[in-house]
Design an enzyme around this catalytic site. Structure first.
Site, PDB file in Angstrom:
ATOM      1  N   GLY A  11      14.916 -14.506 -42.086  1.00 40.44           N
ATOM      2  CA  GLY A  11      15.229 -13.362 -42.951  1.00 40.44           C
ATOM      3  C   GLY A  11      15.210 -12.065 -42.163  1.00 40.44           C
ATOM      4  CG  ASP A  57      19.311 -21.815 -47.619  1.00 41.03           C
ATOM      5  OD1 ASP A  57      18.086 -21.545 -47.585  1.00 41.03           O
ATOM      6  OD2 ASP A  57      19.903 -22.152 -48.658  1.00 41.03           O
ATOM      7  CG  ASN A  84      10.513 -11.468 -43.138  1.00 43.41           C
ATOM      8  OD1 ASN A  84       9.720 -10.681 -43.656  1.00 43.41           O
ATOM      9  ND2 ASN A  84      11.830 -11.346 -43.278  1.00 43.41           N
ATOM     10  CB  SER A 137       2.766 -11.152 -51.094  1.00 44.48           C
ATOM     11  OG  SER A 137       2.600 -10.220 -52.143  1.00 44.48           O
ATOM     12  CE1 TYR A 150       7.372 -12.652 -53.165  1.00 44.77           C
ATOM     13  CE2 TYR A 150       5.393 -11.664 -54.071  1.00 44.77           C
ATOM     14  CZ  TYR A 150       6.333 -11.749 -53.068  1.00 44.77           C
ATOM     15  OH  TYR A 150       6.230 -10.934 -51.964  1.00 44.77           O
ATOM     16  CB  VAL A 151       1.752 -15.758 -57.878  1.00 45.73           C
ATOM     17  CG1 VAL A 151       0.333 -16.262 -57.742  1.00 45.73           C
ATOM     18  CG2 VAL A 151       1.765 -14.269 -58.209  1.00 45.73           C
ATOM     19  CB  ALA A 152       3.479 -20.777 -57.102  1.00 49.16           C
ATOM     20  CB  ALA A 153       6.279 -18.845 -52.973  1.00 46.38           C
ATOM     21  CE  LYS A 154       5.807 -13.947 -50.315  1.00 44.28           C
ATOM     22  NZ  LYS A 154       6.545 -14.164 -49.052  1.00 44.28           N
TER      23      LYS A 154
HETATM   24  P1  NAD Z   1      14.633  -8.518 -48.587  1.00 44.26           P
HETATM   25  O1  NAD Z   1      15.151  -9.216 -49.781  1.00 44.26           O
HETATM   26  O2  NAD Z   1      14.934  -7.075 -48.387  1.00 44.26           O
HETATM   27  O3  NAD Z   1      15.087  -9.295 -47.263  1.00 44.26           O
HETATM   28  C1  NAD Z   1      14.890 -10.673 -47.165  1.00 44.26           C
HETATM   29  C2  NAD Z   1      15.757 -11.220 -46.051  1.00 44.26           C
HETATM   30  O4  NAD Z   1      15.618 -12.649 -46.105  1.00 44.26           O
HETATM   31  C3  NAD Z   1      17.248 -10.905 -46.258  1.00 44.26           C
HETATM   32  O5  NAD Z   1      17.856 -10.607 -45.018  1.00 44.26           O
HETATM   33  C4  NAD Z   1      17.794 -12.190 -46.840  1.00 44.26           C
HETATM   34  O6  NAD Z   1      19.180 -12.387 -46.545  1.00 44.26           O
HETATM   35  C5  NAD Z   1      16.923 -13.221 -46.156  1.00 44.26           C
HETATM   36  N1  NAD Z   1      16.850 -14.473 -46.907  1.00 44.26           N
HETATM   37  C6  NAD Z   1      16.720 -14.636 -48.244  1.00 44.26           C
HETATM   38  N2  NAD Z   1      16.768 -15.945 -48.557  1.00 44.26           N
HETATM   39  C7  NAD Z   1      16.926 -16.608 -47.382  1.00 44.26           C
HETATM   40  C8  NAD Z   1      17.071 -17.967 -47.053  1.00 44.26           C
HETATM   41  N3  NAD Z   1      17.071 -18.935 -48.004  1.00 44.26           N
HETATM   42  N4  NAD Z   1      17.216 -18.319 -45.758  1.00 44.26           N
HETATM   43  C9  NAD Z   1      17.241 -17.353 -44.776  1.00 44.26           C
HETATM   44  N5  NAD Z   1      17.132 -16.038 -45.040  1.00 44.26           N
HETATM   45  C10 NAD Z   1      16.964 -15.680 -46.330  1.00 44.26           C
HETATM   46  O7  NAD Z   1      13.036  -8.755 -48.618  1.00 44.26           O
HETATM   47  P2  NAD Z   1      11.909  -7.931 -47.855  1.00 44.26           P
HETATM   48  O8  NAD Z   1      11.381  -6.899 -48.775  1.00 44.26           O
HETATM   49  O9  NAD Z   1      12.378  -7.540 -46.525  1.00 44.26           O
HETATM   50  O10 NAD Z   1      10.765  -9.071 -47.768  1.00 44.26           O
HETATM   51  C11 NAD Z   1      10.548  -9.825 -46.606  1.00 44.26           C
HETATM   52  C12 NAD Z   1       9.279 -10.660 -46.814  1.00 44.26           C
HETATM   53  O11 NAD Z   1       8.173  -9.808 -47.106  1.00 44.26           O
HETATM   54  C13 NAD Z   1       9.390 -11.645 -47.979  1.00 44.26           C
HETATM   55  O12 NAD Z   1       8.764 -12.862 -47.656  1.00 44.26           O
HETATM   56  C14 NAD Z   1       8.628 -10.936 -49.075  1.00 44.26           C
HETATM   57  O13 NAD Z   1       8.119 -11.822 -50.042  1.00 44.26           O
HETATM   58  C15 NAD Z   1       7.537 -10.258 -48.285  1.00 44.26           C
HETATM   59  N6  NAD Z   1       6.970  -9.117 -49.007  1.00 44.26           N
HETATM   60  C16 NAD Z   1       7.776  -8.101 -49.420  1.00 44.26           C
HETATM   61  C17 NAD Z   1       7.211  -7.057 -50.128  1.00 44.26           C
HETATM   62  C18 NAD Z   1       8.063  -5.913 -50.617  1.00 44.26           C
HETATM   63  O14 NAD Z   1       7.568  -5.087 -51.381  1.00 44.26           O
HETATM   64  N7  NAD Z   1       9.316  -5.804 -50.204  1.00 44.26           N
HETATM   65  C19 NAD Z   1       5.831  -7.034 -50.390  1.00 44.26           C
HETATM   66  C20 NAD Z   1       5.036  -8.085 -49.941  1.00 44.26           C
HETATM   67  C21 NAD Z   1       5.622  -9.127 -49.242  1.00 44.26           C
END
Ligand code: NAD
Length: 260
Positions: A11, A57, A84, A137, A150-154
């Site tokens: 990601g 993916d 990520n 998270s 989401y909670v389950a995944a994290k």
């Molecule tokens: P985002 O949606 O802005 O970016 C996620 C990236 O992952 C994108 O580039 C997307 O194309 C890619 N992606 C999505 N599904 C995918 C898949 N199946 N295979 C490969 N790539 C995939 O999200 P973000 O805010 O940058 O979050 C990144 C990580 O941080 C996530 O795991 C999220 O749960 C975690 N997180 C985010 C926040 C927040 O507030 N944004 C808070 C806590 C944790």
């Protein structure tokens, strides 16, 4: 064999992952990105000379194994994996969560990390070195109403962090999780809008509550996360494993809603 350290960031073509990839390049890592957004992958490759972003993916185990083989073929080693990729999933009470949305959230955020780690672990074991960082998270450390998938995944990712730290530690592989709070950006804006809709209040009111959930009364910045990734991967992190580290200004609760 590359003489630079090699990192994989899932990601990593946008959002927090792009920030992590960029920071690691600043630390002289050769960074490969796996991302399933073709548009972002193309943009990334257009602005990075070695075109290291691959369309993948992470929930597709076969595609992941093929891409990791491809990286190994090109550079001969993998020093750091940052799991990520994740999606926020639905915001809804448990009875309103569609099973397909439940499954998709787990497929990307939890199974995706498993798929990439199971392909990378044998490579790190053979090197007798490596580090894995799972982006979890604060919702992986406490309950968060209306975010069941989401909670389950994290929470699952934090359990895997402990388990992989134990399995891989004797091979000199460290495994940690980072637990950010809400991070400023388009993704959290979407979560806030959906939460506001579900609660019948304004997005500004939701944002205010989210900020009050942290002792520092603030959101996490993407650069706070990439700085910690670089620290854990670098000399200061060499004795840190099995930890779930809050980068969240200390989340006191995820539930301080008046009247709910
Ligand atoms: P985002 O949606 O802005 O970016 C996620 C990236 O992952 C994108 O580039 C997307 O194309 C890619 N992606 C999505 N599904 C995918 C898949 N199946 N295979 C490969 N790539 C995939 O999200 P973000 O805010 O940058 O979050 C990144 C990580 O941080 C996530 O795991 C999220 O749960 C975690 N997180 C985010 C926040 C927040 O507030 N944004 C808070 C806590 C944790």
């Amino acid at each position: 064999m590359s003489d630079q350290p090699v990192a994989i960031v899932t990601g990593g073509a946008s959002g927090i992952g792009l920030g992590i990839a960029t920071a690691l390049m600043g630390e002289d890592y050769d960074v490969f990105v796996l991302d399933n957004d073709l548009h972002h992958v193309d943009d990334y490759n257009a602005s990075h000379p070695l075109s290291r972003a691959r369309f993948c993916d992470v929930s597709d185990a076969l595609a992941v194994a093929t891409e990791i083989d491809g990286v190994l073929h090109v550079v001969g080693r993998i020093d750091l994996l940052v799991n990520n990729a994740g999606i926020s999933g639905p915001t809804a009470p448990v009875e309103a969560v569609d099973p397909s949305e439940w499954q998709k959230t787990l497929d990307v955020g939890l199974t995706g990390a498993f798929n990439v780690t199971r392909s990378v672990a044998p490579i790190m074991k053979a090197q007798s070195s490596g580090a894995i960082i799972n982006i979890a998270s604060n919702a992986g450390l406490m309950g968060c109403p209306n975010r069941s998938p989401y909670v389950a995944a994290k929470w699952g990712l934090i359990g895997l962090t402990k388990t992989w730290a134990m399995e891989l530690g004797s091979f000199n592989i460290r495994v940690n999780a980072l637990c950010p709070a809400s991070v400023r950006g388009s993704r959290i804006d979407g979560v806030i809008e959906r939460d506001a809709l579900a609660r019948g209040i304004t997005p500004e009111a939701v944002r205010e509550v989210y900020q009050r959930q942290s002792s520092l009364r603030t959101f996490t910045r993407a650069e706070d996360i990439s700085a910690m990734v670089c620290y854990l991967a670098g000399p200061g992190g060499q004795r840190i494993s099995g930890q779930s580290i809050g980068i969240d200004g200390h989340t006191e609760t995820l539930t301080n809603w008046l009247g709910s």
